[in-house]
Design a protein around this motif. Structure first.
Motif, PDB file in Angstrom:
ATOM      1  N   PHE A 116       0.834  -1.202   0.000  1.00  0.00           N
ATOM      2  CA  PHE A 116       0.000   0.000   0.000  1.00  0.00           C
ATOM      3  C   PHE A 116       0.866   1.249   0.000  1.00  0.00           C
ATOM      4  O   PHE A 116       0.496   2.272  -0.596  1.00  0.00           O
ATOM      5  CB  PHE A 116      -0.926   0.001   1.211  1.00  0.00           C
ATOM      6  N   LEU A 117       2.015   1.186   0.628  1.00  0.00           N
ATOM      7  CA  LEU A 117       2.947   2.315   0.613  1.00  0.00           C
ATOM      8  C   LEU A 117       3.394   2.615  -0.813  1.00  0.00           C
ATOM      9  O   LEU A 117       3.393   3.780  -1.250  1.00  0.00           O
ATOM     10  CB  LEU A 117       4.156   1.999   1.495  1.00  0.00           C
ATOM     11  N   LEU A 154     -12.525  -8.249  -3.073  1.00  0.00           N
ATOM     12  CA  LEU A 154     -13.744  -7.929  -3.812  1.00  0.00           C
ATOM     13  C   LEU A 154     -13.815  -6.442  -4.140  1.00  0.00           C
ATOM     14  O   LEU A 154     -14.089  -6.051  -5.284  1.00  0.00           O
ATOM     15  CB  LEU A 154     -14.966  -8.344  -2.996  1.00  0.00           C
ATOM     16  N   ILE A 155     -13.547  -5.600  -3.143  1.00  0.00           N
ATOM     17  CA  ILE A 155     -13.596  -4.151  -3.359  1.00  0.00           C
ATOM     18  C   ILE A 155     -12.536  -3.726  -4.364  1.00  0.00           C
ATOM     19  O   ILE A 155     -12.785  -2.900  -5.255  1.00  0.00           O
ATOM     20  CB  ILE A 155     -13.422  -3.411  -2.022  1.00  0.00           C
ATOM     21  N   THR A 156     -11.327  -4.290  -4.249  1.00  0.00           N
ATOM     22  CA  THR A 156     -10.262  -3.948  -5.187  1.00  0.00           C
ATOM     23  C   THR A 156     -10.618  -4.380  -6.601  1.00  0.00           C
ATOM     24  O   THR A 156     -10.360  -3.646  -7.571  1.00  0.00           O
ATOM     25  CB  THR A 156      -8.941  -4.611  -4.755  1.00  0.00           C
ATOM     26  N   THR A 157     -11.205  -5.563  -6.746  1.00  0.00           N
ATOM     27  CA  THR A 157     -11.579  -6.056  -8.070  1.00  0.00           C
ATOM     28  C   THR A 157     -12.676  -5.203  -8.684  1.00  0.00           C
ATOM     29  O   THR A 157     -12.606  -4.843  -9.869  1.00  0.00           O
ATOM     30  CB  THR A 157     -12.034  -7.525  -7.986  1.00  0.00           C
ATOM     31  N   PHE A 194      -9.554   5.865   1.079  1.00  0.00           N
ATOM     32  CA  PHE A 194     -10.686   6.006   1.992  1.00  0.00           C
ATOM     33  C   PHE A 194     -10.794   4.800   2.912  1.00  0.00           C
ATOM     34  O   PHE A 194     -10.977   4.945   4.133  1.00  0.00           O
ATOM     35  CB  PHE A 194     -11.979   6.184   1.172  1.00  0.00           C
ATOM     36  N   LEU A 195     -10.669   3.593   2.351  1.00  0.00           N
ATOM     37  CA  LEU A 195     -10.760   2.379   3.153  1.00  0.00           C
ATOM     38  C   LEU A 195      -9.592   2.266   4.129  1.00  0.00           C
ATOM     39  O   LEU A 195      -9.763   1.806   5.265  1.00  0.00           O
ATOM     40  CB  LEU A 195     -10.800   1.154   2.229  1.00  0.00           C
ATOM     41  N   TYR A 196      -8.406   2.670   3.682  1.00  0.00           N
ATOM     42  CA  TYR A 196      -7.248   2.593   4.582  1.00  0.00           C
ATOM     43  C   TYR A 196      -7.409   3.549   5.763  1.00  0.00           C
ATOM     44  O   TYR A 196      -7.155   3.179   6.918  1.00  0.00           O
ATOM     45  CB  TYR A 196      -5.968   2.920   3.815  1.00  0.00           C
ATOM     46  N   LYS A 242      -8.339   7.082  11.061  1.00  0.00           N
ATOM     47  CA  LYS A 242      -7.870   8.443  10.805  1.00  0.00           C
ATOM     48  C   LYS A 242      -8.770   9.216   9.862  1.00  0.00           C
ATOM     49  O   LYS A 242      -8.483  10.380   9.549  1.00  0.00           O
ATOM     50  CB  LYS A 242      -6.450   8.399  10.208  1.00  0.00           C
ATOM     51  N   LEU A 243      -9.841   8.588   9.381  1.00  0.00           N
ATOM     52  CA  LEU A 243     -10.676   9.228   8.374  1.00  0.00           C
ATOM     53  C   LEU A 243     -11.358  10.472   8.919  1.00  0.00           C
ATOM     54  O   LEU A 243     -11.295  11.552   8.321  1.00  0.00           O
ATOM     55  CB  LEU A 243     -11.710   8.237   7.848  1.00  0.00           C
TER      56      LEU A 243
END
Length: 280
Positions: A64-65, A218-221, A265-267, A273-274
């Motif tokens: 992710f980085l 699923l969300i990534t796909t 957003f998900l991270y 921290k959102l």
């Protein structure tokens, strides 16, 4: 995080600079502005969180980085896309950084999905390749492939071969989407299976981990489908009909920019921290 609609048409057309801004051009420029003003601070904040160890640590969030670093490159490409409206000198930079959009983002998303797939379906293999050095090797290879994609975009600009360019990013999408779909189906099958001799609590914890991995893949796909399918369909339509109009690419461009905000957003939501970022 952005792909210029002009850059996805014939490279010869993208080299023609004009100051005559239409309504659709204004909409595209707004998308460039949203991409840069929202994406740059968000991904910079995520990189700071990962490096400072606020999340799960650099090792577990290393993919992710690198994805956030790639997205910052896409934000810079948005600036080049804006400047290319006023000077054709920025077209070369825009086409070069465009390789991050075509290859960089989906490739790192695939690495994240494969990591989740190994953690659920092949946990022994996952533990074997869990150390940071293996992630560094994978990301190094990914960046080399992305650099090759950037150079290929420059080659397409010089050779003025639109069809080859459209087939290139269509093939990239199909390849990465197939990998993610395979991981999604494999994790889904693993969710339906449970060990016969496991305790109830252990089984619940394992199923919770599998569900979390499944929803992430699923969300990534789905995100990758929304951001790339419109470009693929539009590209094939342009090749078959031989009608190369910039306006055809605008809906696909909007989908690509907007879906780029889902992963950060998900991270931020996962790390808690959102709401702090929104209040700031």
């Amino acid at each position: 995080m952005n792909i210029s609609t002009e850059n996805f048409t014939t490279p010869a057309a993208s080299t023609n600079s004009t100051t005559d801004i239409s309504l659709l051009n204004s909409l595209e420029m707004c998308m460039f502005g949203i991409c840069f003003l929202s994406g740059l601070p968000t991904h910079s904040y995520i990189i700071w969180l990962i490096v400072t160890g606020t999340g799960s640590g650099v090792a577990s969030e290393f993919f992710f980085l690198n994805l956030s670093v790639c997205e910052i490159g896409n934000c810079i490409n948005a600036v080049f896309g804006l400047l290319s409206y006023f000077s054709s000198l920025f077209n070369i930079l825009t086409n070069f950084v465009q390789g991050l959009c075509i290859t960089g983002r989906p490739l790192f998303q695939c690495l994240m999905c494969v990591e989740r797939y190994l953690a659920v379906v092949h946990p022994v293999t996952f533990l074997k390749f869990k150390p940071l050095r293996y992630r560094v090797i994978c990301c190094t290879i990914a960046w080399i492939i992305t650099l090759g994609s950037c150079l290929f975009c420059i080659f397409i600009l010089v050779s003025v071969n639109r069809d080859a360019f459209v087939w290139f990013f269509s093939t990239m999408f199909l390849l990465y989407f197939s990998i993610q779909l395979f991981c999604l189906v494999a994790v889904l099958r693993a969710l339906k299976q449970s060990g016969p001799g496991e305790r109830r609590r252990e089984r619940e914890d394992e199923n919770r981990m599998k569900r979390r991995a499944f929803f992430l893949i699923l969300i990534t796909t789905v995100t990758m489908s929304i951001q790339n399918v419109p470009f693929t369909i539009t590209g094939l339509y342009v090749i078959l009909t031989k009608q190369d109009v910039d306006d055809y690419w605008l809906p696909a461009f909007i989908c690509y920019v907007l879906t780029g905000f889902l992963q950060p957003f998900l991270y931020l939501q996962r790390t808690g921290k959102l709401f702090r970022l929104c209040s700031s």
